[in-house]
Write an enzyme that holds these catalytic residues in place. Structure first.
Site, PDB file in Angstrom:
ATOM      1  N   HIS A  67      -1.214  42.615  43.200  1.00 29.67           N
ATOM      2  CA  HIS A  67      -1.957  43.535  44.062  1.00 29.67           C
ATOM      3  C   HIS A  67      -3.419  43.107  44.166  1.00 29.67           C
ATOM      4  CE1 HIS A  67       1.591  46.002  43.594  1.00 29.67           C
ATOM      5  NE2 HIS A  67       1.125  46.775  44.543  1.00 29.67           N
ATOM      6  N   SER A  84      -1.431  46.395  53.140  1.00 30.56           N
ATOM      7  CA  SER A  84      -2.594  46.748  52.319  1.00 30.56           C
ATOM      8  C   SER A  84      -3.806  47.093  53.175  1.00 30.56           C
ATOM      9  CB  SER A  84      -2.945  45.619  51.350  1.00 30.56           C
ATOM     10  OG  SER A  84      -2.031  45.586  50.290  1.00 30.56           O
ATOM     11  N   GLU A  87      -3.209  50.592  54.450  1.00 33.18           N
ATOM     12  CA  GLU A  87      -3.257  51.570  53.367  1.00 33.18           C
ATOM     13  C   GLU A  87      -4.686  51.807  52.887  1.00 33.18           C
ATOM     14  OE1 GLU A  87       1.229  50.333  51.893  1.00 33.18           O
ATOM     15  OE2 GLU A  87      -0.504  49.532  50.833  1.00 33.18           O
ATOM     16  N   PHE A 119      -6.651  47.346  39.206  1.00 37.06           N
ATOM     17  CA  PHE A 119      -6.371  48.780  39.307  1.00 37.06           C
ATOM     18  C   PHE A 119      -5.456  48.997  40.504  1.00 37.06           C
ATOM     19  CE2 PHE A 119      -7.626  52.812  41.359  1.00 37.06           C
ATOM     20  CZ  PHE A 119      -7.359  53.709  40.337  1.00 37.06           C
ATOM     21  N   ILE A 121      -3.418  51.961  42.721  1.00 40.58           N
ATOM     22  CA  ILE A 121      -3.205  53.373  43.045  1.00 40.58           C
ATOM     23  C   ILE A 121      -2.657  53.421  44.460  1.00 40.58           C
ATOM     24  CG2 ILE A 121      -5.537  53.759  43.945  1.00 40.58           C
ATOM     25  CD1 ILE A 121      -5.434  56.552  42.564  1.00 40.58           C
ATOM     26  N   CYS A 122      -1.838  54.388  44.738  1.00 42.51           N
ATOM     27  CA  CYS A 122      -1.276  54.520  46.086  1.00 42.51           C
ATOM     28  C   CYS A 122      -2.366  55.046  47.014  1.00 42.51           C
ATOM     29  CB  CYS A 122      -0.069  55.448  46.065  1.00 42.51           C
ATOM     30  SG  CYS A 122       0.737  55.588  47.670  1.00 42.51           S
ATOM     31  N   ALA A 123      -2.988  54.152  47.750  1.00 41.24           N
ATOM     32  CA  ALA A 123      -4.114  54.515  48.614  1.00 41.24           C
ATOM     33  C   ALA A 123      -3.699  55.533  49.680  1.00 41.24           C
ATOM     34  CB  ALA A 123      -4.704  53.264  49.268  1.00 41.24           C
TER      35      ALA A 123
END
Length: 172
Positions: A67, A84, A87, A119, A121-123
């Site tokens: 990621h 990405s 998102e 890090f 996280i589901c944006a």
């Protein structure tokens, strides 16, 4: 596409279609392609989750390392995957103030240095304020906590990306 169409794809087409539901990790799609036919959307999702959960810690950390940093170098260079890019933009990360950018850059660097992966996280389920707060808060966790938390976030991202591709037959 519906689940019948998913089940009829060649292995190559399946991997091509689903190779980025886990960011830049087509291995996940390749690993479950042979489990077809899937009974339904939930079965496809469960197969992917089961594969990820069965990986050793080093494999799960590898998924996290695939990621990009949120609002990081790749985003600044317009080099993120299409998914990405969308998102991060939906969370407001493409419209950061200079101060927010500096703060995220510092937290990203601290996080990566501490844990050895970015890090995650589901944006799409957050906004820039919640992301910044979560990044700061999660810096106090230990490696095992962050490995588990990061993988659960990967699963959220994967679920939403799957829903973008496959018609769901029920709510998860």
């Amino acid at each position: 596409m519906d689940i019948v169409s998913v089940n009829q794809l060649s292995n190559e087409d399946f991997i091509s279609q689903f190779g980025n539901v886990v960011e830049c990790t087509s291995l996940c799609a390749a690993a479950v392609a042979g489990n077809r036919p899937f009974l339904n959307f939930n079965d496809l999702y469960r197969n992917l989750c089961d594969f990820i959960d069965a990986l050793p810690s080093s494999g799960r950390a590898g998924i996290l390392r695939s990621h990009p940093d949120l609002a990081g170098r790749l985003a600044k260079a317009n080099a993120l995957t299409v998914e990405s890019t969308q998102e991060q933009a939906s969370a407001g990360l493409s419209n950061l103030t200079k101060e927010e950018m500096q703060l995220i850059d510092k937290y990203n660097q601290d996080y990566r240095q501490k844990f050895g992966f970015p890090f995650v996280i589901c944006a799409r389920l957050n906004n820039k304020e919640r992301i910044i707060n979560a990044l700061k808060a999660r810096l106090v966790n230990d490696l095992e906590q962050e490995l588990n938390t990061g993988i659960e976030e990967v699963k959220k991202i994967m679920l939403l990306r799957l829903k973008d591709i496959v018609k769901t037959d029920s709510n998860l």
